[in-house]
Design an enzyme around this catalytic site. Structure first.
Site, PDB file in Angstrom:
ATOM      1  N   ASN A  70       0.857  -1.226  -0.101  1.00  0.00           N
ATOM      2  CA  ASN A  70      -0.118   0.042  -0.175  1.00  0.00           C
ATOM      3  C   ASN A  70       0.834   1.498  -0.037  1.00  0.00           C
ATOM      4  O   ASN A  70       0.315   2.118  -0.268  1.00  0.00           O
ATOM      5  CB  ASN A  70      -1.037  -0.342   1.193  1.00  0.00           C
ATOM      6  CG  ASN A  70      -1.573   1.148   1.466  1.00  0.00           C
ATOM      7  OD1 ASN A  70      -2.471   1.553   0.751  1.00  0.00           O
ATOM      8  ND2 ASN A  70      -0.997   2.164   2.543  1.00  0.00           N
ATOM      9  N   TYR A 101       3.525   7.304 -12.160  1.00  0.00           N
ATOM     10  CA  TYR A 101       2.632   6.720 -11.261  1.00  0.00           C
ATOM     11  C   TYR A 101       1.997   5.819 -11.794  1.00  0.00           C
ATOM     12  O   TYR A 101       1.469   4.545 -11.424  1.00  0.00           O
ATOM     13  CB  TYR A 101       1.652   7.980 -10.572  1.00  0.00           C
ATOM     14  CG  TYR A 101       0.812   7.273  -9.590  1.00  0.00           C
ATOM     15  CD1 TYR A 101       1.272   6.811  -8.367  1.00  0.00           C
ATOM     16  CD2 TYR A 101      -0.662   7.366  -9.759  1.00  0.00           C
ATOM     17  CE1 TYR A 101       0.162   6.442  -7.178  1.00  0.00           C
ATOM     18  CE2 TYR A 101      -1.677   7.082  -9.022  1.00  0.00           C
ATOM     19  CZ  TYR A 101      -1.230   6.558  -7.679  1.00  0.00           C
ATOM     20  OH  TYR A 101      -2.143   6.213  -6.608  1.00  0.00           O
ATOM     21  N   LYS A 147       1.891   1.690 -11.345  1.00  0.00           N
ATOM     22  CA  LYS A 147       0.503   1.109 -10.754  1.00  0.00           C
ATOM     23  C   LYS A 147      -0.037   0.050 -11.963  1.00  0.00           C
ATOM     24  O   LYS A 147      -0.305  -1.035 -11.550  1.00  0.00           O
ATOM     25  CB  LYS A 147      -0.606   2.055 -10.811  1.00  0.00           C
ATOM     26  CG  LYS A 147      -0.459   3.170  -9.605  1.00  0.00           C
ATOM     27  CD  LYS A 147      -0.116   2.113  -8.001  1.00  0.00           C
ATOM     28  CE  LYS A 147      -0.591   2.976  -7.008  1.00  0.00           C
ATOM     29  NZ  LYS A 147      -0.227   2.275  -5.814  1.00  0.00           N
TER      30      LYS A 147
HETATM   31  P1  NAD Z   1      -1.208   8.199   1.996  1.00  0.00           P
HETATM   32  O1  NAD Z   1       0.107   9.212   1.451  1.00  0.00           O
HETATM   33  O2  NAD Z   1      -1.889   8.655   3.050  1.00  0.00           O
HETATM   34  O3  NAD Z   1      -0.417   6.860   2.586  1.00  0.00           O
HETATM   35  C1  NAD Z   1       0.675   6.361   1.691  1.00  0.00           C
HETATM   36  C2  NAD Z   1       1.490   5.817   2.767  1.00  0.00           C
HETATM   37  O4  NAD Z   1       2.781   5.287   2.424  1.00  0.00           O
HETATM   38  C3  NAD Z   1       2.202   7.182   3.757  1.00  0.00           C
HETATM   39  O5  NAD Z   1       1.728   6.921   4.992  1.00  0.00           O
HETATM   40  C4  NAD Z   1       3.578   7.051   3.532  1.00  0.00           C
HETATM   41  O6  NAD Z   1       4.454   7.580   4.620  1.00  0.00           O
HETATM   42  C5  NAD Z   1       4.216   5.859   3.182  1.00  0.00           C
HETATM   43  N1  NAD Z   1       5.145   5.501   2.371  1.00  0.00           N
HETATM   44  C6  NAD Z   1       5.484   6.271   1.320  1.00  0.00           C
HETATM   45  N2  NAD Z   1       6.809   5.715   0.910  1.00  0.00           N
HETATM   46  C7  NAD Z   1       7.219   4.664   1.569  1.00  0.00           C
HETATM   47  C8  NAD Z   1       8.222   3.959   1.671  1.00  0.00           C
HETATM   48  N3  NAD Z   1       9.146   3.992   0.720  1.00  0.00           N
HETATM   49  N4  NAD Z   1       8.185   2.919   2.589  1.00  0.00           N
HETATM   50  C9  NAD Z   1       7.068   2.765   3.582  1.00  0.00           C
HETATM   51  N5  NAD Z   1       6.321   3.639   3.622  1.00  0.00           N
HETATM   52  C10 NAD Z   1       6.112   4.606   2.535  1.00  0.00           C
HETATM   53  O7  NAD Z   1      -2.038   7.933   0.512  1.00  0.00           O
HETATM   54  P2  NAD Z   1      -3.203   6.872   0.497  1.00  0.00           P
HETATM   55  O8  NAD Z   1      -4.216   7.501  -0.665  1.00  0.00           O
HETATM   56  O9  NAD Z   1      -3.521   6.304   1.849  1.00  0.00           O
HETATM   57  O10 NAD Z   1      -2.496   5.902  -0.658  1.00  0.00           O
HETATM   58  C11 NAD Z   1      -2.485   4.389  -0.091  1.00  0.00           C
HETATM   59  C12 NAD Z   1      -2.139   3.732  -1.462  1.00  0.00           C
HETATM   60  O11 NAD Z   1      -3.275   3.678  -2.163  1.00  0.00           O
HETATM   61  C13 NAD Z   1      -1.048   4.471  -2.279  1.00  0.00           C
HETATM   62  O12 NAD Z   1      -0.367   3.352  -2.698  1.00  0.00           O
HETATM   63  C14 NAD Z   1      -1.841   4.827  -3.402  1.00  0.00           C
HETATM   64  O13 NAD Z   1      -1.220   5.309  -4.606  1.00  0.00           O
HETATM   65  C15 NAD Z   1      -3.024   4.131  -3.366  1.00  0.00           C
HETATM   66  N6  NAD Z   1      -3.982   4.880  -4.160  1.00  0.00           N
HETATM   67  C16 NAD Z   1      -4.720   5.681  -3.363  1.00  0.00           C
HETATM   68  C17 NAD Z   1      -5.940   6.480  -4.005  1.00  0.00           C
HETATM   69  C18 NAD Z   1      -6.778   7.427  -3.215  1.00  0.00           C
HETATM   70  O14 NAD Z   1      -7.791   7.835  -3.767  1.00  0.00           O
HETATM   71  N7  NAD Z   1      -6.339   7.693  -1.996  1.00  0.00           N
HETATM   72  C19 NAD Z   1      -6.286   5.970  -5.455  1.00  0.00           C
HETATM   73  C20 NAD Z   1      -5.453   5.025  -6.236  1.00  0.00           C
HETATM   74  C21 NAD Z   1      -4.521   4.527  -5.410  1.00  0.00           C
END
Ligand code: NAD
Length: 319
Positions: free
Chosen positions: A107, A172, A176
């Site tokens: 994630n 990205y 993905k």
């Molecule tokens: P977010 O930024 O709150 O969470 C991502 C987390 O990953 C953060 O807490 C960050 O500190 C951690 N992180 C970043 N790099 C890291 C590393 N190298 N090692 C360990 N931890 C690391 O964002 P989110 O929206 O909760 O995203 C979670 C996942 O869902 C991501 O992969 C994102 O691409 C994917 N995603 C989110 C959405 C959305 O609508 N929020 C949509 C599509 C995909």
């Protein structure tokens, strides 16, 4: 080891050990809380950096571990390793603290958006490194343990930007969509070891979306609406694998590949011309079902055989 057959329709994760990367906030935090509530032992991994991947901080993961322990009196451990630097260390945290690893939620993520022409190679590589290579590294480190114990559930987090593309997100999107290919192969390789691998394509409120999604829509995108599918797909009673699910705001759906009805050309090499393609373009791209020339939903490489067989079956006067 565990006896989590569903009782009263409840999905328990008692005895299961879950690693969630990037669980210090956003979606990962919600998964961590839900798994803990359902009895799992959780490794809360988070580097604690900025949205762009700068810096690091142990606080994000620590806060979630405290929350788990206060709310559910459940076992959880914080881990601050980067998925790009020490994925082995994240798996080791699960083994050292809880003796096994059953479920991985890949994630962790960062964004470095810009139009393709302005995106330098470091912005491209670092985003691919966290999302795709990070998921690869963690999964690779856990895979032998899952294989050995004959159980594993893996979720890879994809994105609509990966499936459909999105302006400013070439890095990205590539990462993905790479996760989709990785998942589809691992689903096949893991099948006989009871390792199930799926992709989710969420849309949810988090620091990733709060500045780009309009507030009225953002209001509907609670991350809590994503967690139920993650629980379902990772439970030991669930056999679903090799699948992609798109979900947001309480809407859950499955995505699949579709091959058009297509067009078979005369096997004579003389007819394989650009002009022949031009003349039959609408047939090549035809998605309407026809009685003898249906669209297909391929799920494996060997589905290609059906195409070749179809071409061979054509009577000579139609070739
Ligand atoms: P977010 O930024 O709150 O969470 C991502 C987390 O990953 C953060 O807490 C960050 O500190 C951690 N992180 C970043 N790099 C890291 C590393 N190298 N090692 C360990 N931890 C690391 O964002 P989110 O929206 O909760 O995203 C979670 C996942 O869902 C991501 O992969 C994102 O691409 C994917 N995603 C989110 C959405 C959305 O609508 N929020 C949509 C599509 C995909």
């Amino acid at each position: 080891m565990s006896d989590n057959k569903m009782t009263d329709n409840k999905m328990s994760f008692k005895g299961r050990v879950v690693i969630i990367t990037g669980a210090g906030g956003g979606l990962g935090r919600i998964y961590a809380l839900e798994f803990a509530k359902r009895g799992a032992k959780v490794v809360v991994n988070d580097l604690g950096g900025s949205l762009g991947g700068e810096g690091q901080n142990s606080r994000a993961a620590d806060v979630v571990v405290s929350e788990i322990s206060e709310k559910f009196k459940a076992e959880a451990v914080a881990n601050y390793d980067s998925v790009t630097e020490n994925a082995q260390g994240i798996v080791q945290a699960a083994l050292n603290n809880f003796g096994r690893v059953d479920i991985i939620i890949n994630n962790a993520g960062i964004l470095k958006d810009s139009s393709f022409v302005k995106m330098n190679s470091s912005a491209f590589a670092s985003v691919v490194d966290v999302h795709l290579n990070g998921a690869y590294r963690l999964t690779r480190a856990a895979w032998p343990h899952m294989k050995e114990q004959g159980f594993g559930r893996i979720i890879n987090t994809c994105s609509p930007a990966g499936l459909y593309g999105n302006f400013g997100q070439a890095n990205y999107s590539a990462a993905k969509m790479g996760l989709v290919g990785l998942s589809e192969t691992l689903a096949k390789e893991g099948y006989k070891y009871n390792i199930r691998v799926n992709c989710i394509v969420p849309l949810a409120r988090s620091r990733m979306t709060e500045k780009v999604v309009p507030p009225p829509i953002l209001k509907q995108l609670a991350p809590e609406k994503i967690a139920p599918l993650v629980m379902y797909l990772t439970h030991e009673s669930t056999e679903v694998t090799n699948s992609i699910f798109e979900l947001a705001a309480g809407f859950y759906s499955q995505i699949r590949w579709e091959r058009s009805s297509g067009q078979i050309f005369n096997p004579d090499p003389e007819s394989f011309t650009a002009e022949a393609i031009l003349n039959k373009w609408s047939s090549i791209c035809d998605y309407k079902d026809k009685p003898f020339n249906n669209t297909q939903h391929p799920t494996q490489l060997s589905d290609y055989n059906a195409l070749i067989a179809k071409a061979r079956r054509l009577p000579p006067n139609e070739q």
